[in-house]
Design an enzyme around this catalytic site. Structure first.
Site, PDB file in Angstrom:
ATOM      1  N   PHE A   1     -56.156 -56.676   4.383  1.00  0.00           N
ATOM      2  CA  PHE A   1     -56.038 -55.799   5.276  1.00  0.00           C
ATOM      3  C   PHE A   1     -54.944 -55.035   4.760  1.00  0.00           C
ATOM      4  CE2 PHE A   1     -55.331 -53.483   9.436  1.00  0.00           C
ATOM      5  CZ  PHE A   1     -56.354 -53.588   9.886  1.00  0.00           C
TER       6      PHE A   1
ATOM      7  N   LYS B   1     -45.278 -52.146  11.954  1.00  0.00           N
ATOM      8  CA  LYS B   1     -45.175 -53.199  12.985  1.00  0.00           C
ATOM      9  C   LYS B   1     -43.545 -53.424  13.699  1.00  0.00           C
ATOM     10  CE  LYS B   1     -49.896 -54.664  12.244  1.00  0.00           C
ATOM     11  NZ  LYS B   1     -50.679 -54.695  11.286  1.00  0.00           N
TER      12      LYS B   1
ATOM     13  N   ASP C   1     -47.620 -54.457   0.603  1.00  0.00           N
ATOM     14  CA  ASP C   1     -47.515 -53.828   1.697  1.00  0.00           C
ATOM     15  C   ASP C   1     -47.197 -54.823   2.959  1.00  0.00           C
ATOM     16  OD1 ASP C   1     -48.465 -53.109   4.463  1.00  0.00           O
ATOM     17  OD2 ASP C   1     -50.806 -52.873   4.319  1.00  0.00           O
TER      18      ASP C   1
HETATM   19  C1  LIG Z   1     -51.592 -53.556  11.136  1.00  0.00           C
HETATM   20  C2  LIG Z   1     -51.996 -54.367   9.772  1.00  0.00           C
HETATM   21  C3  LIG Z   1     -52.003 -51.981   9.231  1.00  0.00           C
HETATM   22  C4  LIG Z   1     -52.066 -51.332   9.814  1.00  0.00           C
HETATM   23  O1  LIG Z   1     -51.361 -49.965  10.383  1.00  0.00           O
HETATM   24  P1  LIG Z   1     -51.921 -49.140  12.046  1.00  0.00           P
HETATM   25  O2  LIG Z   1     -50.494 -49.334  12.386  1.00  0.00           O
HETATM   26  O3  LIG Z   1     -52.922 -50.373  12.660  1.00  0.00           O
HETATM   27  O4  LIG Z   1     -52.406 -48.810  11.454  1.00  0.00           O
HETATM   28  C5  LIG Z   1     -51.768 -51.512   7.422  1.00  0.00           C
HETATM   29  N1  LIG Z   1     -51.581 -53.281   6.039  1.00  0.00           N
HETATM   30  C6  LIG Z   1     -51.271 -54.606   7.046  1.00  0.00           C
HETATM   31  C7  LIG Z   1     -50.941 -55.423   6.174  1.00  0.00           C
HETATM   32  C8  LIG Z   1     -51.334 -54.335   8.509  1.00  0.00           C
HETATM   33  O5  LIG Z   1     -51.302 -56.191   9.278  1.00  0.00           O
END
Ligand SMILES: *Cc1c(COP(=O)(O)O)cnc(C)c1O
Length: 397
Positions: A141, A254, A225
């Site tokens: 994701f 986050k 990521d």
């Molecule tokens: C939450 C998340 C995203 C997306 O972040 P948003 O602030 O919701 O756009 C991308 N990559 C990872 C691993 C995430 O946990």
């Protein structure tokens, strides 16, 4: 759980006024303090989801309250035609904490998806004739905007919005699949060290080290990521640091400002020269308000040694879960305060619902997993409350 009057009225208004992309809210919340939140009817909940690994310092932390208040009264936004000390300080702090150091550079946006979009452009800038593929993992994701969605390895999320941005191949999360796929046609590999939305699923041991070797050998970028795993969550500043590697770029969002929206792409070494003037930008990105709070949050994490707290409390949290001895719990996964719990018979949603009834917030990213990502400040008292509430929830089923 009975729904009291205020919450019910708000839920009805939410149903009518908010875009249908949002599911029916489980609670209507009014305030928070530390690891606790209260709903509009005054009921208290132990928040072990922390806004999905966002509220690093919990709720209403004095450092956030004081910094946000002071910065709001001083300078909130100026556009990127101008610099501010807060933005420069944060870029330097991120260079240090990520290990990018000299030659590292930071880009600021406002969310995880925006950090990923910047990373996508970075990958395109590493593309040439014959080198254009971006590798990403199945069941990963990376966010909901179109570039991030193209990287996300979930066809059910992509299908309604095809055509996808082209050039992304999704591979299995094994070292063998990586070895098969990585050649000179690859511009970048994008990976989550622990897949959060997939239910807290770590990469195989040695994966990141092998990925580092292969990307280096073939001239591809290794983009990690760390939007969910980063900022002390796993018991190190960034999860790749457990493996002793340096990526070419890392995405962060986050947990970095404990709830104020901000995302960042930090590049290392030669990757820092790929994006040039005019290649990317954001109106709000890196404004003094968000960067001041992020800087203060990082400073507090260092001061209070919350990196170590995440490591120690994470072990205690997993021991507490296993100690309950429920047959519904099949395994615990993850690292530090990013804990996944395997739940038997696809009953994870039921367990999460029972937890809420016992005043405990966590979530079920899929039918067989719970995700537990509390604030990094959790201590003995909160862990005891968690154990008590979680065991009562499991005993209901
Ligand atoms: C939450 C998340 C995203 C997306 O972040 P948003 O602030 O919701 O756009 C991308 N990559 C990872 C691993 C995430 O946990």
């Amino acid at each position: 759980m009975h729904t009291a009057e205020a919450a019910q009225a708000y839920t009805e208004r939410h149903r009518v006024a908010l875009m249908r992309t949002l599911s029916t809210p489980q609670l209507v919340l009014a305030r928070g303090e530390g690891c606790w939140v209260w709903d509009v009817d005054g009921r208290r909940y132990l928040d072990f989801l922390a806004g999905i690994a966002v509220n690093s310092l919990g709720h209403a932390h004095p450092v956030v309250v004081e910094t946000a208040g002071r910065q709001a009264a001083t300078l909130v936004h100026v556009s990127n035609y101008f610099a501010t000390p807060q933005q420069i300080d944060l870029a330097e702090t991120l260079r240090r904490l990520t290990g990018a150091g000299e030659g590292g550079r930071a880009y600021f946006g406002n969310s995880g998806a925006e950090a990923i979009e910047a990373a996508f452009k970075l990958a395109r800038r590493n593309s040439t004739d014959g080198r254009s593929r971006i590798l990403s993992l199945k069941n990963s994701f990376h966010g909901r905007t179109m570039g991030a969605l193209a990287l996300t390895g979930k066809p059910t999320m992509q299908d309604p919005f095809r055509p996808m941005v082209p050039g992304v191949d999704h591979i299995d999360s094994t070292i063998e699949a990586l070895e098969d796929a990585l050649d000179d046609s690859v511009a970048a590999l994008v990976v989550e060290p622990i897949k959060g939305e997939a239910g807290v699923v770590p990469l195989p041991d040695g994966y990141l080290r092998r990925a580092r070797e292969l990307t280096e050998e073939h001239g591809a970028l290794l983009i990690v990521d760390e939007i969910q795993t980063g900022v002390a969550r796993t018991g190190d500043w960034f999860a790749y640091q457990h493996d002793g590697i340096r990526p070419d770029a890392v995405t962060i969002a986050k947990g970095i400002a404990s709830g104020i929206p901000i995302g960042s792409l930090v590049t290392f070494g030669r990757a820092s020269d790929l994006l040039q003037r005019g290649d990317h930008g954001s109106t709000f990105g890196g404004n003094p308000f968000a960067t001041a709070v992020a800087g203060a949050v990082l400073e507090e994490i260092e001061r209070a040694d919350l990196v170590r707290n995440a490591a120690v409390r994470g072990v205690q949290l997993r021991e507490a879960i296993q100690g309950i001895g429920s047959p519904l719990v099949t395994e615990t996964r993850g690292r530090g305060l990013m804990v996944g719990v395997g739940i038997a018979d696809d009953r994870a949603a039921e367990v999460a619902e029972r937890c809420l009834a016992h005043g405990l917030i966590l979530n079920a990213p899929n039918a067989s997993s719970l995700r537990i990502v509390p604030p990094l400040i959790v201590g003995d008292e909160e862990l005891e409350e968690f154990r008590d509430r979680f065991s009562r929830a499991l005993a209901d089923l």
